[in-house]
Each structure stands twice: as C-alpha cells, then as structure tokens.
Scaffold this motif. Structure first.
Motif, PDB file in Angstrom:
ATOM      1  N   SER A  44       0.830  -1.201   0.000  1.00  0.00           N
ATOM      2  CA  SER A  44       0.000   0.000   0.000  1.00  0.00           C
ATOM      3  C   SER A  44       0.869   1.257   0.000  1.00  0.00           C
ATOM      4  N   LEU A  45       1.911   1.263   0.820  1.00  0.00           N
ATOM      5  CA  LEU A  45       2.811   2.425   0.891  1.00  0.00           C
ATOM      6  C   LEU A  45       3.604   2.597  -0.407  1.00  0.00           C
ATOM      7  N   ARG A  46       3.933   1.472  -1.035  1.00  0.00           N
ATOM      8  CA  ARG A  46       4.630   1.556  -2.324  1.00  0.00           C
ATOM      9  C   ARG A  46       3.713   2.194  -3.375  1.00  0.00           C
ATOM     10  N   LYS A  47       2.459   1.758  -3.387  1.00  0.00           N
ATOM     11  CA  LYS A  47       1.506   2.276  -4.359  1.00  0.00           C
ATOM     12  C   LYS A  47       1.202   3.761  -4.110  1.00  0.00           C
ATOM     13  N   MET A  48       1.008   4.139  -2.835  1.00  0.00           N
ATOM     14  CA  MET A  48       0.621   5.519  -2.520  1.00  0.00           C
ATOM     15  C   MET A  48       1.784   6.502  -2.571  1.00  0.00           C
ATOM     16  N   TYR A  49       2.970   6.074  -2.069  1.00  0.00           N
ATOM     17  CA  TYR A  49       4.076   7.026  -1.883  1.00  0.00           C
ATOM     18  C   TYR A  49       5.377   6.620  -2.565  1.00  0.00           C
ATOM     19  N   GLY A  50       5.386   5.448  -3.202  1.00  0.00           N
ATOM     20  CA  GLY A  50       6.599   5.003  -3.870  1.00  0.00           C
ATOM     21  C   GLY A  50       7.647   4.425  -2.929  1.00  0.00           C
ATOM     22  N   PHE A  51       7.245   4.044  -1.711  1.00  0.00           N
ATOM     23  CA  PHE A  51       8.187   3.447  -0.753  1.00  0.00           C
ATOM     24  C   PHE A  51       8.677   2.102  -1.272  1.00  0.00           C
ATOM     25  N   SER A  52       9.894   1.739  -0.924  1.00  0.00           N
ATOM     26  CA  SER A  52      10.368   0.381  -1.192  1.00  0.00           C
ATOM     27  C   SER A  52       9.664  -0.564  -0.217  1.00  0.00           C
ATOM     28  N   ILE A  53       9.680  -1.848  -0.533  1.00  0.00           N
ATOM     29  CA  ILE A  53       9.043  -2.831   0.345  1.00  0.00           C
ATOM     30  C   ILE A  53       9.706  -2.829   1.722  1.00  0.00           C
ATOM     31  N   ASP A  54      11.047  -2.785   1.772  1.00  0.00           N
ATOM     32  CA  ASP A  54      11.701  -2.808   3.081  1.00  0.00           C
ATOM     33  C   ASP A  54      11.401  -1.554   3.885  1.00  0.00           C
ATOM     34  N   THR A  55      11.281  -0.396   3.242  1.00  0.00           N
ATOM     35  CA  THR A  55      10.905   0.827   3.960  1.00  0.00           C
ATOM     36  C   THR A  55       9.480   0.701   4.482  1.00  0.00           C
ATOM     37  N   GLY A  56       8.592   0.128   3.681  1.00  0.00           N
ATOM     38  CA  GLY A  56       7.216  -0.076   4.121  1.00  0.00           C
ATOM     39  C   GLY A  56       7.122  -1.008   5.312  1.00  0.00           C
ATOM     40  N   ILE A  57       7.921  -2.051   5.318  1.00  0.00           N
ATOM     41  CA  ILE A  57       7.906  -2.993   6.439  1.00  0.00           C
ATOM     42  C   ILE A  57       8.487  -2.344   7.695  1.00  0.00           C
ATOM     43  N   CYS A  58       9.532  -1.558   7.520  1.00  0.00           N
ATOM     44  CA  CYS A  58      10.083  -0.813   8.666  1.00  0.00           C
ATOM     45  C   CYS A  58       9.035   0.143   9.225  1.00  0.00           C
ATOM     46  N   ASN A  59       8.268   0.764   8.337  1.00  0.00           N
ATOM     47  CA  ASN A  59       7.199   1.661   8.751  1.00  0.00           C
ATOM     48  C   ASN A  59       6.160   0.876   9.558  1.00  0.00           C
ATOM     49  N   TRP A  60       5.776  -0.300   9.062  1.00  0.00           N
ATOM     50  CA  TRP A  60       4.825  -1.159   9.785  1.00  0.00           C
ATOM     51  C   TRP A  60       5.347  -1.488  11.178  1.00  0.00           C
TER      52      TRP A  60
END
Length: 168
Positions: free
Chosen positions: A54-70
């Motif tokens: 979801s974060l990749r789609k909305m903001y262009g985050f990498s998967i690892d950045t999205g998981i760190c965010n989670w």
C-alpha cells in the motif's frame, strides 16, 4: 478548536481511525482527558507486506521501507496503548468476519451497534494483498514470523519487536 468540534457530539459515541494515531496517541490521551472523554482503544493490525504494498503504491516506498514503517507504527501503538483496555484484531477480520469483529468490540466496551453498521464496510478497499512481493527478500521469513507472533500475543509484542530489531 477540538473542544468546539466535539461539542456537536455531546453525549454521543464517536470514533476515528488514522494510522498516525499510533505515533500521536500520547498527545490525544492528554486532549481527551482534558475534555473529560472516556476513551476505548481498538488496535487494528495488518499484514506487514500488505502495508508495504500500500505504501509503495501511494508514496513510492520500497518494500523494506514499508515494512520498517509497519514495525515502527505497531511498536508505537503497543507502547502508547500501554495498560489501557484494548480490542485487538487483524484487518482481515474486519473484511472477512465483520459481524463477529464488530460484536466483539461492542461487547468489550458496552456499545450499542446495529447489525446494519457491518454493511458499511467497503470490501473494494481491501486491494493490497501480498501479490507482487518478492518472495526472495532476505528478511521475508523473519517478518512473517514476527507478524504471526504479533497476531498471537499483543501483550508480548514489545519483547518480540526487540528480538527482531536486528532484521532491519
């Protein structure tokens, strides 16, 4: 400003959902206490890979950045909820077992919730599943274990997060 906005809800029960509450909850607890409001916590956690997508789609985050965010948001939720009573459930429960989940919340906090409320859940919003996540990510298995343990025991989540800090 907040007091003025909430005046129109006098005597009624309200709720709001914003993932940023995980981080700003200490502030809101002070506000609600000052306004003499009774608060209930419902912690909805979601699969870390779905969040990352979801974060990749909305903001262009990498998967690892999205998981760190989670990881950060869930740890902050656990820390900031503290010893307060809380209903905890998986995001998928609201999608696939909405009636049971709503009943659980209503029972826990003595809320009068009409069954028609369940029909307000828009299933089309559940569109970021694990499709498209690289199964060869070196930390994928560790994150899956973390998520499963998080689902199992919210009370032990803080110790669990400390154990897995080195993943990232």
């Amino acid at each position: 400003l907040i007091e003025h906005k909430l005046a129109s809800f006098s005597g009624r029960k309200i709720g709001f959902k914003d993932p940023r509450l995980c981080i700003t909850l200490d502030f809101w607890k002070i506000v609600f206490k000052r306004l003499n409001l009774k608060i209930h916590f419902h912690h909805i956690y979601r699969d870390p890979f779905e969040v990352a997508l979801s974060l990749r789609k909305m903001y262009g985050f990498s998967i690892d950045t999205g998981i760190c965010n989670w990881l950060h948001y869930n740890l902050m939720a656990r820390k900031n909820i503290g010893k307060h009573e809380c209903v905890i459930f998986d995001h998928k429960d609201m999608i696939y077992e909405a009636e049971i989940t709503v009943e659980k919340i209503a029972k826990k906090f003595d809320l009068d919730v009409q069954k028609s409320t369940v029909g307000l859940i828009d299933l089309s919003l559940f569109h970021n599943r694990e499709v498209g996540v690289d199964n060869t990510l070196p930390f994928r298995k560790d994150v899956e274990i973390l998520y499963l343990k998080y689902k199992k025991s919210f009370d032990d989540a803080e110790a669990l997060f400390k154990r897995y800090e080195d993943i990232f």
